[in-house]
Write an enzyme that holds these catalytic residues in place. Structure first.
Site, short mmCIF file in Angstrom:
data_model
loop_
_atom_site.label_atom_id
_atom_site.label_comp_id
_atom_site.label_asym_id
_atom_site.label_seq_id
_atom_site.Cartn_x
_atom_site.Cartn_y
_atom_site.Cartn_z
N ASP A 64 38.70 -50.21 61.23
CA ASP A 64 39.85 -50.92 61.78
C ASP A 64 41.03 -49.95 61.77
OD1 ASP A 64 40.52 -53.37 62.97
OD2 ASP A 64 41.73 -53.92 61.26
N THR A 65 41.81 -49.98 62.85
CA THR A 65 42.89 -49.00 63.01
C THR A 65 44.20 -49.69 63.34
OG1 THR A 65 41.40 -47.28 63.78
CG2 THR A 65 43.68 -47.08 64.47
N TYR A 90 48.18 -46.90 72.09
CA TYR A 90 49.55 -46.41 71.93
C TYR A 90 49.65 -44.90 72.11
CZ TYR A 90 50.35 -51.02 69.81
OH TYR A 90 50.44 -52.37 69.58
P1 IMP Z 1 40.64 -50.72 66.64
O1 IMP Z 1 40.68 -51.28 65.25
O2 IMP Z 1 40.03 -49.36 66.70
O3 IMP Z 1 40.07 -51.68 67.63
O4 IMP Z 1 42.17 -50.50 67.08
C1 IMP Z 1 43.11 -51.57 67.16
C2 IMP Z 1 44.21 -51.20 68.14
O5 IMP Z 1 44.94 -50.08 67.64
C3 IMP Z 1 43.74 -50.79 69.53
O6 IMP Z 1 43.60 -51.89 70.36
C4 IMP Z 1 44.84 -49.87 69.99
O7 IMP Z 1 45.93 -50.61 70.50
C5 IMP Z 1 45.31 -49.21 68.71
N1 IMP Z 1 44.60 -47.91 68.51
C6 IMP Z 1 43.51 -47.67 67.75
N2 IMP Z 1 43.16 -46.38 67.79
C7 IMP Z 1 44.06 -45.79 68.62
C8 IMP Z 1 44.21 -44.46 69.08
O8 IMP Z 1 43.45 -43.52 68.74
N3 IMP Z 1 45.25 -44.24 69.92
C9 IMP Z 1 46.11 -45.21 70.32
N4 IMP Z 1 45.99 -46.46 69.93
C10 IMP Z 1 44.99 -46.77 69.08
#
Ligand code: IMP
Length: 197
Positions: free
Chosen positions: A69-70, A151
């Protein structure tokens, strides 16, 4: 060969991990195990969400599993959008609107420090391990660049004067939050699977 599930349907992410672990482990995705479930992401932190996803798959399929998760954490916004990054401007997820909201909230703000943070949760035999990767940077005055996703057009990593969306994928992948978390996880994974041999 040992098999682990990566709780994602994002091909880019899974290819990245498959390439690193290829010789010793079969990495499969949710599609590979026939899982179409809408896995709950109801946690209030990145850690909680990564654990929720990994545990869900582990309990349903009884296979070692990891999930990530990010979030983008902006200092002056008390680390928001953070865990709410994907849908910061509401449903459905829309990167342009998310960036617009961030820029509006930061109008006139001089402290533009931020970081991307990725948390990976790995579960095997009921035990959970967490791995974190971060990259520090600043939020630009306006979106720039056509690469990447999310982003990326707003985020200028420390040591560079261009956004993630303007830098090449090779550069981004060599310093990114996700690459750093994956590196820690794969180092741990290699180490423990070597010991089990
Ligand atoms: P996820 O947990 O990887 O699905 O990330 C959640 C949200 O964080 C994504 O929908 C993006 O808006 C943002 N995000 C995650 N990784 C990145 C990245 O490497 N660059 C830019 N935005 C990111």
């Amino acid at each position: 060969m040992k098999k682990i599930v990566f709780a994602t349907n994002n091909r880019h992410k899974s290819e990245e991990v498959k390439a690193i672990l290829a010789e010793r482990t079969e990495v499969v995705t949710l599609a590979d195990i026939g899982c179409n479930d809408d896995i709950p992401e109801t946690g209030s932190t990145l850690e909680e969400n990564a654990i929720l996803k990994a545990r869900y798959i582990y309990e349903k399929y009884n296979i070692p599993c990891f999930a990530d998760d990010t979030g983008l954490e902006i200092d002056t916004l008390n680390s928001r959008p953070g865990v709410y990054s994907a849908r910061y401007a509401g449903e459905p997820s829309n990167s342009a609107l998310n960036m617009q909201k961030v820029l509006l909230e930061m109008e006139g703000v001089t402290n533009r420090q931020a970081q991307f943070r990725t948390v990976i949760a790995y579960i095997e035999n009921g035990n959970i391990q967490l791995f974190e990767g971060t990259v520090k940077g600043t939020i630009g005055a306006k979106p720039e660049g056509n690469g990447g996703f999310g982003y990326d057009p707003l985020f200028i990593p420390e040591g560079y004067d261009q956004s993630f969306a303007s830098l090449s994928p090779e550069v981004k992948n060599s310093i990114s939050h996700r690459a750093r978390a994956i590196k820690k996880f794969t180092a741990y994974f290699r180490n423990t699977s070597d010991k089990q041999k």
